[in-house]
Write a protein that holds these residues in place. Structure first.
Motif, PDB file in Angstrom:
ATOM      1  N   SER A  20      18.540   0.045   1.125  1.00 18.31           N
ATOM      2  CA  SER A  20      17.307  -0.624   2.637  1.00 18.31           C
ATOM      3  C   SER A  20      16.108  -0.988   1.630  1.00 18.31           C
ATOM      4  N   PHE A  21      16.106  -0.902   0.722  1.00 18.54           N
ATOM      5  CA  PHE A  21      14.758  -2.003  -0.659  1.00 18.54           C
ATOM      6  C   PHE A  21      15.419  -3.546  -0.699  1.00 18.54           C
ATOM      7  N   LYS A  22      16.907  -3.064  -1.048  1.00 11.95           N
ATOM      8  CA  LYS A  22      17.321  -4.764  -1.257  1.00 11.95           C
ATOM      9  C   LYS A  22      17.591  -6.033  -0.048  1.00 11.95           C
ATOM     10  N   SER A  23      17.992  -4.834   0.599  1.00 10.98           N
ATOM     11  CA  SER A  23      17.304  -5.242   2.251  1.00 10.98           C
ATOM     12  C   SER A  23      16.165  -6.034   2.622  1.00 10.98           C
ATOM     13  N   ILE A  66       8.532   1.558   2.559  1.00 11.81           N
ATOM     14  CA  ILE A  66       7.224   2.250   2.434  1.00 11.81           C
ATOM     15  C   ILE A  66       7.462   3.236   3.241  1.00 11.81           C
ATOM     16  N   ASP A  67       7.791   3.540   4.820  1.00 14.82           N
ATOM     17  CA  ASP A  67       7.329   4.652   5.577  1.00 14.82           C
ATOM     18  C   ASP A  67       8.292   5.608   5.301  1.00 14.82           C
ATOM     19  N   LYS A  68       9.784   5.229   4.847  1.00 12.73           N
ATOM     20  CA  LYS A  68      10.798   6.034   4.947  1.00 12.73           C
ATOM     21  C   LYS A  68      10.881   6.883   3.495  1.00 12.73           C
ATOM     22  N   TYR A  69      10.190   5.920   2.489  1.00 10.70           N
ATOM     23  CA  TYR A  69      10.465   6.374   1.597  1.00 10.70           C
ATOM     24  C   TYR A  69       8.988   6.385   0.327  1.00 10.70           C
ATOM     25  N   PRO A  70       8.320   7.707   1.005  1.00 15.88           N
ATOM     26  CA  PRO A  70       6.540   7.588   0.940  1.00 15.88           C
ATOM     27  C   PRO A  70       7.060   7.381  -1.034  1.00 15.88           C
ATOM     28  N   ASN A  71       7.602   7.860  -1.741  1.00 21.60           N
ATOM     29  CA  ASN A  71       7.615   8.408  -2.939  1.00 21.60           C
ATOM     30  C   ASN A  71       9.293   7.939  -3.638  1.00 21.60           C
ATOM     31  N   GLY A  72       8.861   6.451  -3.158  1.00 18.76           N
ATOM     32  CA  GLY A  72      10.796   5.910  -3.177  1.00 18.76           C
ATOM     33  C   GLY A  72      10.336   5.227  -4.444  1.00 18.76           C
ATOM     34  N   GLU A  73      11.873   5.184  -5.164  1.00 16.69           N
ATOM     35  CA  GLU A  73      11.721   4.524  -6.738  1.00 16.69           C
ATOM     36  C   GLU A  73      11.617   2.791  -6.649  1.00 16.69           C
ATOM     37  N   PHE A  74      11.252   2.306  -5.562  1.00 16.41           N
ATOM     38  CA  PHE A  74      10.927   1.141  -5.187  1.00 16.41           C
ATOM     39  C   PHE A  74      10.152   0.950  -4.599  1.00 16.41           C
ATOM     40  N   LEU A  75       8.756   2.245  -4.397  1.00 21.10           N
ATOM     41  CA  LEU A  75       8.085   1.901  -3.914  1.00 21.10           C
ATOM     42  C   LEU A  75       6.922   0.586  -4.476  1.00 21.10           C
ATOM     43  N   ASP A  76       6.259   1.407  -6.132  1.00 23.59           N
ATOM     44  CA  ASP A  76       5.388  -0.220  -6.521  1.00 23.59           C
ATOM     45  C   ASP A  76       5.805  -2.062  -6.356  1.00 23.59           C
ATOM     46  N   GLN A  77       6.945  -2.351  -6.422  1.00 20.68           N
ATOM     47  CA  GLN A  77       7.922  -3.480  -5.826  1.00 20.68           C
ATOM     48  C   GLN A  77       7.098  -3.793  -4.693  1.00 20.68           C
ATOM     49  N   ALA A  78       7.810  -2.685  -3.600  1.00 21.79           N
ATOM     50  CA  ALA A  78       7.122  -3.132  -2.287  1.00 21.79           C
ATOM     51  C   ALA A  78       6.846  -3.287  -2.082  1.00 21.79           C
ATOM     52  N   ASN A  79       5.216  -2.593  -1.873  1.00 21.41           N
ATOM     53  CA  ASN A  79       3.884  -2.588  -1.846  1.00 21.41           C
ATOM     54  C   ASN A  79       2.951  -3.665  -2.714  1.00 21.41           C
TER      55      ASN A  79
END
Length: 275
Positions: A118-121, A150-163
């Protein structure tokens, strides 16, 4: 003399091994044995990751293209589908990578690799976002995909990068909208400039271009007023005065455009006294 001979032997051995490897690769590629192709694709992908080798990724891709359809719906299909999408990702083919990762998430939503996919997409669409002065459809799509992660993984591994990526893309959209409004101002299309700056100020309250937007909105209204027919001038001068008050409310003395706006405001007040 001995060292020179050894170098030649090693060189010939390397060439021989490379040719043998190529020959084996072509042999498997042309065969109908899906099992061998599966093993070869996995081996080449892992080798490419270790070596960070584009050429090896391309070799892996040729094998994956042949067998991914064959394994769809089978237990091995999940792993192959991820490798297939990630190979495109590693090669920098962002459009296809984004699409293939989307397909992977839709097909295997409970996979251990679903979050990474999801993040890589989303990141693939982020990488495909053009510079600010071009059409921003891809930027809007990238923001949407990142926000979904971000919505699906609010504590996700890649959250900081996504934001971080979302923030960068939003600044790009802000700059696009700001430059369009500024272009109206610079080409003396002051009515359109005022509308564009009003929209910008409403839509992007935290923008780094906000002060400039307040200033150019006032300046557009001021220029429109002083170049108007007399019957329209008083009303337009008062509109400009309101925009001056807005600017002063948020940006007091010492801000970037203060001296410029102050000079025009004094002229505006002088003109209003004539009415």
């Amino acid at each position: 003399m001995f060292l020179q001979r050894m170098k030649k032997v090693l060189l010939l051995l390397g060439v021989f091994l490379m040719l043998a490897s190529c020959s084996e690769y072509q042999k498997v590629l042309k065969s109908d044995d899906a099992g061998k192709k599966y093993a070869l694709a996995e081996e080449l992908y892992n080798q490419a990751i270790v070596e960070n080798s584009k050429s090896t990724f391309r070799k892996a891709l040729r094998v994956l293209e042949q067998i991914v359809p064959q394994y769809r719906g089978k237990p091995q299909g999940e792993k192959l589908s991820f490798l297939y999408a990630d190979t495109y990702y590693q090669l920098g083919d962002n459009q296809i990578a984004g699409y293939q990762f989307e397909r992977f998430v839709a097909s295997y939503p409970k996979s251990d690799k679903a979050e990474e996919a999801s993040f890589k997409s989303a990141k693939s669409y982020f990488a495909d976002s053009p510079r600010f002065d071009l059409d921003q459809a891809e930027t809007v799509k990238a923001i949407g995909e990142l926000q979904k992660y971000i919505d699906k993984y609010p504590n996700g591994e890649f959250l900081d990068q996504a934001n971080q990526y979302v923030a960068e893309l939003r600044v790009k959209l802000e700059k696009k909208a700001y430059e369009i409004a500024k272009q109206y101002h610079h080409t003396e299309n002051y009515k359109s400039a005022i509308v564009a700056f009003n929209n910008f100020i409403t839509e992007y309250p935290g923008s780094p271009f906000r002060e400039a937007a307040f200033y150019y909105r006032f300046d557009s209204a001021y220029e429109l007023a002083i170049n108007s027919y007399e019957v329209l001038m008083q009303e337009r001068l008062n509109t400009a005065k309101g925009f001056y008050t807005n600017y002063k409310k948020y940006y007091p003395e010492g801000s970037e455009y203060y001296e410029q706006i102050q000079a025009n405001y004094q002229d505006l007040e002088s003109r209003l006294q004539n009415f």
